[in-house]
Structure formats: C-alpha cells, structure tokens
Scaffold this motif. Structure first.
Motif, short mmCIF file in Angstrom:
data_model
loop_
_atom_site.label_atom_id
_atom_site.label_comp_id
_atom_site.label_asym_id
_atom_site.label_seq_id
_atom_site.Cartn_x
_atom_site.Cartn_y
_atom_site.Cartn_z
N GLY A 100 37.11 -11.89 -55.72
CA GLY A 100 38.09 -12.95 -55.93
C GLY A 100 38.64 -13.47 -54.61
N ARG A 101 38.94 -12.56 -53.69
CA ARG A 101 39.45 -12.97 -52.39
C ARG A 101 38.42 -13.79 -51.63
N LYS A 102 37.17 -13.36 -51.68
CA LYS A 102 36.11 -14.09 -50.97
C LYS A 102 35.89 -15.48 -51.59
N LEU A 103 35.94 -15.56 -52.91
CA LEU A 103 35.78 -16.86 -53.57
C LEU A 103 36.92 -17.80 -53.19
N LYS A 104 38.14 -17.27 -53.15
CA LYS A 104 39.29 -18.09 -52.76
C LYS A 104 39.15 -18.55 -51.32
N GLN A 105 38.70 -17.67 -50.44
CA GLN A 105 38.49 -18.03 -49.04
C GLN A 105 37.45 -19.13 -48.93
N TYR A 106 36.35 -19.01 -49.65
CA TYR A 106 35.30 -20.02 -49.63
C TYR A 106 35.83 -21.35 -50.15
N TYR A 107 36.57 -21.32 -51.26
CA TYR A 107 37.12 -22.54 -51.84
C TYR A 107 38.09 -23.21 -50.86
N ASP A 108 38.95 -22.43 -50.23
CA ASP A 108 39.91 -22.99 -49.28
C ASP A 108 39.20 -23.67 -48.12
N GLU A 109 38.12 -23.05 -47.62
CA GLU A 109 37.34 -23.66 -46.54
C GLU A 109 36.68 -24.95 -47.01
N LEU A 110 36.17 -24.94 -48.22
CA LEU A 110 35.49 -26.11 -48.76
C LEU A 110 36.45 -27.28 -48.93
N VAL A 111 37.63 -27.00 -49.44
CA VAL A 111 38.63 -28.04 -49.68
C VAL A 111 39.15 -28.62 -48.37
N SER A 112 39.21 -27.80 -47.34
CA SER A 112 39.75 -28.27 -46.06
C SER A 112 38.74 -29.09 -45.26
N ASP A 113 37.47 -29.09 -45.67
CA ASP A 113 36.47 -29.88 -44.97
C ASP A 113 36.76 -31.36 -45.13
N ASP A 114 36.40 -32.13 -44.09
CA ASP A 114 36.57 -33.58 -44.14
C ASP A 114 35.54 -34.19 -45.10
N VAL A 115 35.93 -35.32 -45.69
CA VAL A 115 35.01 -36.04 -46.57
C VAL A 115 34.02 -36.79 -45.67
N PRO A 116 32.71 -36.64 -45.91
CA PRO A 116 31.73 -37.36 -45.10
C PRO A 116 31.96 -38.87 -45.17
N ASP A 117 31.68 -39.55 -44.05
CA ASP A 117 31.91 -41.00 -43.97
C ASP A 117 31.19 -41.75 -45.08
N ARG A 118 29.97 -41.39 -45.36
CA ARG A 118 29.18 -42.09 -46.39
C ARG A 118 29.85 -41.94 -47.76
N PHE A 119 30.35 -40.78 -48.04
CA PHE A 119 31.02 -40.54 -49.32
C PHE A 119 32.30 -41.37 -49.41
N ALA A 120 33.06 -41.44 -48.31
CA ALA A 120 34.28 -42.24 -48.28
C ALA A 120 33.96 -43.72 -48.49
N GLN A 121 32.86 -44.18 -47.91
CA GLN A 121 32.44 -45.58 -48.09
C GLN A 121 32.09 -45.86 -49.55
N LEU A 122 31.39 -44.94 -50.18
CA LEU A 122 31.02 -45.11 -51.59
C LEU A 122 32.26 -45.14 -52.48
N LEU A 123 33.23 -44.29 -52.19
CA LEU A 123 34.48 -44.30 -52.96
C LEU A 123 35.22 -45.62 -52.79
N SER A 124 35.23 -46.14 -51.57
CA SER A 124 35.88 -47.42 -51.30
C SER A 124 35.19 -48.55 -52.07
N GLN A 125 33.88 -48.53 -52.09
CA GLN A 125 33.13 -49.55 -52.83
C GLN A 125 33.42 -49.46 -54.32
#
Length: 67
Positions: A31-56
């Motif tokens: 559980g601790r390792k899963l939470k650590q992985y999730y926290d790292e994943l959430v803190s990652d920046d959104v890739p530029d291409r993904f942000a562009q698609l959301l904007s479109q």
C-alpha cells in the motif's frame, strides 16, 4: 527495479522479525509503495501534446453547444 523490490521485501521481513511492523504485514508495504507511485505520477507535468489536445477539446465544446 529488481533492487527496489529486494529492498522492499527485505524491509518487510525485517519489520516482522522485530515486531515493529504493521498489523497488515507485507500488504501495508504494498500500500505504501502504491501510494508513493501514485503521488509521483500525479506530480508529473502534463505533456505539451496532451495539453494541446485538451485545449482543442475545450475550444470545440462551446462550438458544438451553439449548434
């Protein structure tokens, strides 16, 4: 990755031996390792291409509502 798993498992075994481990045993470590992985994943920046698609998508939605 293998080294991290070895370290995690060794820590879980060590905690059980000395009685200071969590009552859930190795499950709490998972559980601790899963939470650590999730926290790292959430803190990652959104890739530029993904942000562009959301904007479109946001721009296309109001145009569809007008029709």
């Amino acid at each position: 990755m293998k080294d991290m798993m070895k370290h995690t498992m060794a820590g879980a075994v060590e905690r059980r031996r000395d009685g200071s481990g969590d009552p859930l045993g190795p499950n709490s470590e998972i559980g601790r390792k899963l939470k650590q992985y999730y926290d790292e994943l959430v803190s990652d920046d959104v890739p530029d291409r993904f942000a562009q698609l959301l904007s479109q998508l946001e721009q296309a939605e109001p145009a569809q509502k007008k029709d």
